[in-house]
Write an enzyme that holds these catalytic residues in place. Sequence first.
Site, PDB file in Angstrom:
ATOM      1  CD  GLU D  34     -13.611  13.380 -20.723  1.00 31.55           C
ATOM      2  OE1 GLU D  34     -12.830  13.252 -19.755  1.00 31.55           O
ATOM      3  OE2 GLU D  34     -14.297  12.440 -21.165  1.00 31.55           O
ATOM      4  CG  HIS D  36     -13.336  16.756 -16.076  1.00 37.09           C
ATOM      5  ND1 HIS D  36     -12.781  16.560 -17.320  1.00 37.09           N
ATOM      6  CD2 HIS D  36     -13.029  15.629 -15.360  1.00 37.09           C
ATOM      7  CE1 HIS D  36     -12.159  15.397 -17.343  1.00 37.09           C
ATOM      8  NE2 HIS D  36     -12.293  14.807 -16.175  1.00 37.09           N
ATOM      9  CG  ASP D  45      -9.539  13.185 -17.378  1.00 35.55           C
ATOM     10  OD1 ASP D  45      -9.888  13.294 -16.192  1.00 35.55           O
ATOM     11  OD2 ASP D  45     -10.276  12.684 -18.250  1.00 35.55           O
ATOM     12  CG  HIS D 120      -9.359  10.570 -21.033  1.00 30.28           C
ATOM     13  ND1 HIS D 120     -10.574  11.145 -20.750  1.00 30.28           N
ATOM     14  CD2 HIS D 120      -9.421  10.192 -22.345  1.00 30.28           C
ATOM     15  CE1 HIS D 120     -11.336  11.108 -21.850  1.00 30.28           C
ATOM     16  NE2 HIS D 120     -10.656  10.527 -22.814  1.00 30.28           N
ATOM     17  CD  GLU D 122     -13.521   8.219 -21.794  1.00 34.84           C
ATOM     18  OE1 GLU D 122     -12.619   8.502 -20.968  1.00 34.84           O
ATOM     19  OE2 GLU D 122     -14.669   8.681 -21.732  1.00 34.84           O
ATOM     20  CG  HIS D 177     -16.377  12.343 -16.378  1.00 34.66           C
ATOM     21  ND1 HIS D 177     -15.118  12.485 -16.912  1.00 34.66           N
ATOM     22  CD2 HIS D 177     -17.059  13.443 -16.741  1.00 34.66           C
ATOM     23  CE1 HIS D 177     -15.052  13.599 -17.579  1.00 34.66           C
ATOM     24  NE2 HIS D 177     -16.201  14.210 -17.501  1.00 34.66           N
ATOM     25  CD  GLU D 182     -12.148  12.707 -12.943  1.00 34.00           C
ATOM     26  OE1 GLU D 182     -11.647  11.921 -13.749  1.00 34.00           O
ATOM     27  OE2 GLU D 182     -12.939  13.619 -13.282  1.00 34.00           O
TER      28      GLU D 182
END
Lengths: 258, 258, 258, 258, 258, 258
Positions: D34, D36, D45, D120, D122, D177, D182
């Site tokens: 994904e 980032h 992630d 992650h 989701e 995010h 992170e």
Amino acid sequence: MDEEFRIANMNWMSYRDRISRTESVVLVPIGSVEQHGPHLPLATDSLIPTAICEHCARHSGALVAPTLSYGARSTPRCGGGQHFCGTTSIDASTLIIQIRDLVREFTRHGVKNLAFVVGHMENTWFVNEACELALRDAKMMGAEPPRMMAVGYWEFLTQKTIDHVFADKFPNWALEHAGIMETSMMLHIHPELVHMDTLIEHGPSRLPVYDMWPYDQSLIPADGVLNTAIGSTSERGKIFFDEFTSSLSAALGREFGR
Amino acid sequence: MDEEFRIANMNWMSYRDRISRTESVVLVPIGSVEQHGPHLPLATDSLIPTAICEHCARHSGALVAPTLSYGARSTPRCGGGQHFCGTTSIDASTLIIQIRDLVREFTRHGVKNLAFVVGHMENTWFVNEACELALRDAKMMGAEPPRMMAVGYWEFLTQKTIDHVFADKFPNWALEHAGIMETSMMLHIHPELVHMDTLIEHGPSRLPVYDMWPYDQSLIPADGVLNTAIGSTSERGKIFFDEFTSSLSAALGREFGR
Amino acid sequence: MDEEFRIANMNWMSYRDRISRTESVVLVPIGSVEQHGPHLPLATDSLIPTAICEHCARHSGALVAPTLSYGARSTPRCGGGQHFCGTTSIDASTLIIQIRDLVREFTRHGVKNLAFVVGHMENTWFVNEACELALRDAKMMGAEPPRMMAVGYWEFLTQKTIDHVFADKFPNWALEHAGIMETSMMLHIHPELVHMDTLIEHGPSRLPVYDMWPYDQSLIPADGVLNTAIGSTSERGKIFFDEFTSSLSAALGREFGR
Amino acid sequence: MDEEFRIANMNWMSYRDRISRTESVVLVPIGSVEQHGPHLPLATDSLIPTAICEHCARHSGALVAPTLSYGARSTPRCGGGQHFCGTTSIDASTLIIQIRDLVREFTRHGVKNLAFVVGHMENTWFVNEACELALRDAKMMGAEPPRMMAVGYWEFLTQKTIDHVFADKFPNWALEHAGIMETSMMLHIHPELVHMDTLIEHGPSRLPVYDMWPYDQSLIPADGVLNTAIGSTSERGKIFFDEFTSSLSAALGREFGR
Amino acid sequence: MDEEFRIANMNWMSYRDRISRTESVVLVPIGSVEQHGPHLPLATDSLIPTAICEHCARHSGALVAPTLSYGARSTPRCGGGQHFCGTTSIDASTLIIQIRDLVREFTRHGVKNLAFVVGHMENTWFVNEACELALRDAKMMGAEPPRMMAVGYWEFLTQKTIDHVFADKFPNWALEHAGIMETSMMLHIHPELVHMDTLIEHGPSRLPVYDMWPYDQSLIPADGVLNTAIGSTSERGKIFFDEFTSSLSAALGREFGR
Amino acid sequence: MDEEFRIANMNWMSYRDRISRTESVVLVPIGSVEQHGPHLPLATDSLIPTAICEHCARHSGALVAPTLSYGARSTPRCGGGQHFCGTTSIDASTLIIQIRDLVREFTRHGVKNLAFVVGHMENTWFVNEACELALRDAKMMGAEPPRMMAVGYWEFLTQKTIDHVFADKFPNWALEHAGIMETSMMLHIHPELVHMDTLIEHGPSRLPVYDMWPYDQSLIPADGVLNTAIGSTSERGKIFFDEFTSSLSAALGREFGR
């Protein structure tokens, strides 16, 4: 007409040429492996629509695809139920996806008209669902699907013929399972597979108007015949067969322009 | 009996107590959102079985689960077909899996008897398939599923009542869609939702005995009424309603020991 | 505005006319059958979003589709968990496919705007997945889908309102299950279904930040109330309800141009 | 402890011996591919939970299974959305079935404890659904499944640590995010993959509380960073990492008896 | 070339730039977690194609996606069978849907060429099925999918190399599982993970030409090595590795114009 | 032995009696509808295993179930590929679920031994996957499944026979499609369906060792024959047929105790 009409036996080039003709029609018999009493074979519901399709194809230029031999589960009221040994059924979803796959392939081939001829009543609604979904699939593929027909062959029987053959004693279709109509048809098309001597007389089943799980197996005759088949003859079978084939041929002509 | 019988309105402890009683029964109405002509609401096929279930529950101690409001696709011969705006249908597989899920949950709760009361003819075979699969699921879970019944409420209509109400003019069920029986019932249970003044007279549809994809929409009356609803009255509706509720109650009693 | 806004009660022609208007909106409440303590009914998560949608529709010209009454599994942290009798849940995949089917149908009807109003937190991610897949479906069909919104009604609650109603004692949403917010709302919209006298006082659940299978049921209060509902009043419920309906209406107007 | 703890690198006999020990634990990192932002790699992630799991395993005797590298779709509010190039996602159903398959296999091996560590956001609800279904599968197989845990590593962050690191400026998780948490973690565990020089300052995204299809991409920063990552340091990353690994280890010990 | 070629480690903007180049290629290694005797690690079938892909990418500008670490079930004849502890497999349908999802995403990204490099023989037919279905998916989406290749790396081995390395003693591929070819390759690419000292000498398995369920486990060597790995050397491994990488590179160039 | 051995033609009572015998065996031929050049019929892959099964059954007391007439997609290297008109294939998942359904039914009947005899190479891995899943199904049902065998009939050909018939010119199996072996077999069992006069001479196809989507159709001979069939004779066909039937019979005896 003497051309080969069974797709199984044709080579691919002949098939291609045949379906490229104006208004080609492919017929797909859909049957079952289901108990049909002591006197009829397990494949009765496949053998009858296959014979009907082949008869129509022989006289019309239509082609007959290999029969779908396994059908949806037998219900107590239509076929005696799923507790009989020998009845070999597939899930509705399996039948549906099989038909969707076939429609996709016939669409790729360029088949213009496609008829599913059902020999097992329990298949009916699932074949219809499959045709709906196949049409959606085709739309998603951006493809032009064949015009499609689905029909249970017994639907073509007219009251006139019933009156002619039975006077007023014809049972409803559900109870007809392995009864006089099917047995007479089999005596006409596959007499060597019918064993009239095994029949025992018993009255029609008396089943409730609802379904139960589990159901009361004692309501189903132990031999699997929901109504009597006594009185079946090949002559009566020929009358039925003629009506079904001529009506199906007429419908194909009317809908598919043949 | 004045106890709450709608599961939706009960708290979980009351529900638990009710289903732990000897021979508890849960009724699940299964309907559709489907055009029903200019005079009946889209939810007709949900409203009727819901009313029937609630009537039976009120007088028997059974419970009524929230209605499954969306049903299987409308076929031309039973409901006018899927081309009507407003008809809001789900795939057969969606209906089937919804029912399997419910049976699994009612099994976990310890429900002993479960009846699916269908208000939309096209749901019938898929409800049956679902019950078969739910039984298989239960077997795989090593669980004891409820005894299950599935029935289209119209199946309880007797020839005697038909003769009484219609003399000899009753159409077949398929053509009954939005016709005299459904309209009369709605006049009895939800008169405020029926608009008799919008009805126009036209004869019954004449549809072939087979299905076509795509089908000829011109064979379906533009208003969606497959047969006339003229002649519908709440009195006739009450006769039907009484027959359906008393027959369903009798069947529940017979099969589930209530 | 006094027009009928419930799709269930409309006939198909009225529905067709209504959705053909500029910027028609269809609202779909998505709830659950889930334990909500001794004081709230099993359908709480359906009743609340249905009431919210109906309120918005009554004042805006939007339509309300039949509620999806069954929702995704209850998790221990959001709804007490799946071990409660009465909680009647469906698989995530069942919820997803149900929504995809509805979007496909509303697309066929020509609905231009569609909002899923969720009343059960566990539905959230599955509704989102369904919307993604429905959009893909529409792309595959070559169809123009409605613009779609999905929202848990509680998301509209502002800190300002929380402060106003609770001062600083508002729990997090997950623990809100069957708590002051839901109970107050129900006292406002369906007081006859709330039984405040059954409440017992106990502190909020203390659950770990992770999930376990199997989970420790002793961490969940035996009555299913994750946090206290004592202090719920219909006045507080009205404040919440007003905030949710006005915020949803504003969002619909902003996104759908109503 | 110096034993190999990565299942990938072990031979089957060593694996068999390790999981036969009392209270063996297998950790499965579940990540995503994904976007980032410009400063973090696509596998962020996956890299973070893998590092967390390996750290815990190194010090506890747990084993780490190969990371599930592809995760559920990115939502606008959590990960910027599915319109970014590079975000490579799988359907929820694909993630779910992958996990069910793994649980079935670990069950066959005799694994006693299994933890899914999600990187992650989701993925969260789909991992939960998968665990529910895996438990059902095991029940159907008549097998004894591992005790299972599922957790998003970020759930272990305490307010105390947030206060310590950020004072009062910590954004909500969704907006985190590719943000400070992170990025700091990645600076600690994979500094060579972080490019702080590519960061541009912009404020946090302002997204509505509901989801839309299609959504307004202009609300998402073009670089994919939902909130600023400026201020990230490896020192902060170490604080986070230490908290996550020590809390996960504690949870594993508490739940799995290690 | 020194650019990063592992998608996992790239940020989304670099990835986007790389795949927008003329004739970009993405390589996806597909492996398994499967017993490979006492001397090779469980991830052998992932490590080998990953190394091959990375080698080709390093020298060609292709990119390597994260490896699919879990593969289809092990068959007795190819991998010893599913009774071994440690073999951690997924259903064929899971592998298929995972690949379909990836193709859909790479299509969205605009990837022009995509190659699946298989390291586990049992994956082969399912990868092929997946590519067929992915192509259909793309057609339904109206999207332009990448050109796709699927290949088991071992297919590139020539008789000439076999003769060179083995003279006439090379076993068939199925029996090669954990044998001289795989072991030599691993000695070349990951010598620290190979434990030659654990090997015991035994002749090749003698398995029937058909498959049985359940199968006779006594026909499979208890250590999981279907044929001897004695004689494996890193030099032989380098010969194989060079042949596989140069042949794959040549095929990519020929088919994808690189 | 002269008893009926085709399940299709038996009534359910005879079937029940036959499978209740010690060590009953049911054989299921699995074929395809696939182009087989200008000289062989589309059903070649069904006709051959059906003939083999019937021969074995006639002499052993085994039963033959209706042939599965439609098979998995044709690959370029095994069957010329899916671009040929007439090739009518189903998805792998359709084949798999069909077989699972059959195993479930044969399990219910009490069949003790079941062999799938494959006539179409592309079916092989999917039949194997189906058997694995069917075994899992049976375990979930708590049922005792039949012992199962799956075999492609060509696997029984020995090098000795190849040498005897071809000397050293036998191609690999994949290229054998519609070649000397299949053609000779068809000349032996269905000579009326073979048209040797349509054959044209061309060398074997030269296909790469990898698969491509889309593939280069120009690499496939336009007539669909991957290798020459010239030299086919019914005498050679008889040699093959005798080897296959005697080897299959021996395997059935060995594994199923007949």
